[in-house]
Design an enzyme around this catalytic site. Structure first.
Site, PDB file in Angstrom:
ATOM      1  N   ASP A  44       0.842  -1.204   0.000  1.00 46.54           N
ATOM      2  CA  ASP A  44       0.000   0.000   0.000  1.00 46.54           C
ATOM      3  C   ASP A  44       0.873   1.248   0.000  1.00 46.54           C
ATOM      4  O   ASP A  44       1.638   1.486   0.932  1.00 46.54           O
ATOM      5  CB  ASP A  44      -0.895   0.008   1.241  1.00 46.54           C
ATOM      6  CG  ASP A  44      -1.864   1.184   1.211  1.00 46.54           C
ATOM      7  OD1 ASP A  44      -2.895   1.058   0.526  1.00 46.54           O
ATOM      8  OD2 ASP A  44      -1.570   2.214   1.835  1.00 46.54           O
ATOM      9  N   HIS A 105      -7.328   9.772  -1.952  1.00 43.56           N
ATOM     10  CA  HIS A 105      -6.706   9.719  -0.628  1.00 43.56           C
ATOM     11  C   HIS A 105      -7.554  10.396   0.454  1.00 43.56           C
ATOM     12  O   HIS A 105      -7.653   9.906   1.577  1.00 43.56           O
ATOM     13  CB  HIS A 105      -5.312  10.363  -0.705  1.00 43.56           C
ATOM     14  CG  HIS A 105      -4.357   9.864   0.329  1.00 43.56           C
ATOM     15  ND1 HIS A 105      -3.003   9.788   0.104  1.00 43.56           N
ATOM     16  CD2 HIS A 105      -4.542   9.412   1.587  1.00 43.56           C
ATOM     17  CE1 HIS A 105      -2.409   9.307   1.187  1.00 43.56           C
ATOM     18  NE2 HIS A 105      -3.324   9.078   2.098  1.00 43.56           N
TER      19      HIS A 105
END
Ligand code: A2P
Length: 303
Positions: A44, A105
């Site tokens: 990630d 995000h």
């Protein structure tokens, strides 16, 4: 753990992935290489972490076929006006042709002149430096085209509340259900309502900072220590195993070989232990460790 989940896009995602936030370039290169050697197949990353280049280099240097590794990166809030350009930049940084998952995000657009991390800059008038005429639903509409281009196999969101997910669902150009929502989750912030809501909508929840980030009080919590001793594993293993017991993806960050290795060991938590951890916040209170000043209540006008 080699456990996998199925995303609503049809793709498969390993339940356990390596987190890379707050890992320096040198550290993260070694950490990703070591994690892949250990058996991790899920990394990630994010443009805002500033380490896509070493993350991608380690993936390429590992010798493991690209298609066997699940790679996530994220659209930074300063790039919200141009998701396609931002993804191209991330792919260039990573040295890859595609990512498995591209996440928004944060549900916000920041002025490009600012750094997107670690916090939303505050202007002299006390207001947050957010581009208010750019709604995250427009950004998401643009992100949907990235799936057609093949540059992102799946798309999703991060730091989304139930309220913002509902807003997304009812936005005019909304077509693709986000595959995941990545948020901070640990026993002091179990996000139980969000978990139920996401399950209902076939959105997988991903837990970042599952250990409570750096200097975490979770590692010393007497209830969690007791459960760890009973199961004869580390406290970190209990936290990671609890996340998987709840059906979430879990993304522990480490740059230490021994901790990367031990974090990959997941135990089958008993329902009794799982429930005790589910309820721990009732005694200890809710605690948000990552960017508390980025709390959606503060920044996004949540109620
Ligand atoms: P390090 O990278 O030196 O291992 P989170 O994933 O919740 O953000 O937590 C990451 C923090 O926890 C980092 O400071 C990381 O440090 C530390 N950490 C990672 N794995 C373990 C572990 N097994 N035991 C204790 N601390 C850990």
């Amino acid at each position: 753990s080699s456990k996998v989940y199925k995303l609503n896009s049809g793709e498969t995602i390993p339940a356990l992935g390596l987190g890379t936030w707050q890992a320096s370039a040198d550290d993260v290169y070694k950490a990703v290489l070591f994690a892949l050697k250990t058996g991790y197949r899920h990394i990630d990353s994010a443009l805002a972490y500033g380490n896509e280049e070493p993350v991608g280099r380690a993936i390429r240097d590992s010798g493991i076929p690209r298609k066997e590794i699940f790679v996530t990166t994220k659209l930074a809030p300063i790039d919200a006006l141009d998701p396609a350009g931002a993804l191209d930049q991330s792919l260039k940084n990573l040295g890859l042709d595609y990512v498995d998952l591209y996440l928004m995000h944060w549900p916000v657009c920041l002025n490009k002149a600012n750094k997107s991390h670690p916090g939303i800059p505050t202007l002299p008038n006390g207001k947050r430096d957010i581009v208010f005429d750019r709604d995250f639903t427009q950004t998401y509409a643009d992100m949907q085209h990235l799936v057609e281009s093949g540059k992102a196999k799946s798309i999703g969101v991060s730091n989304f509340s139930i309220k913002n997910l509902k807003k997304l669902f009812s936005s005019p150009d909304y077509k693709i259900v986000p595959t995941v929502n990545q948020v901070e989750i640990h026993p002091y912030l179990p996000q139980t309502e969000l978990l139920e809501f996401c399950k209902k909508h076939d959105i997988l929840l991903e837990a970042f900072s599952p250990l409570g980030s750096s200097n975490s009080p979770l590692l010393k919590d007497e209830t969690i220590v007791k459960i760890a001793e009973k199961n004869q594993v580390s406290v970190a293993t209990i936290l990671i195993s609890w996340a998987i017991w709840r059906g979430t993806v879990v993304l522990p960050k480490s740059v230490s070989d021994s901790r990367i290795e031990s974090n990959f060991n997941v135990v089958d938590l008993s329902d009794e232990d799982g429930e005790e951890l589910n309820n721990l916040h009732k005694v200890k209170g809710i605690k948000r460790f990552v960017s508390p000043n980025w709390d959606p209540i503060d920044v996004y006008g949540e109620d």
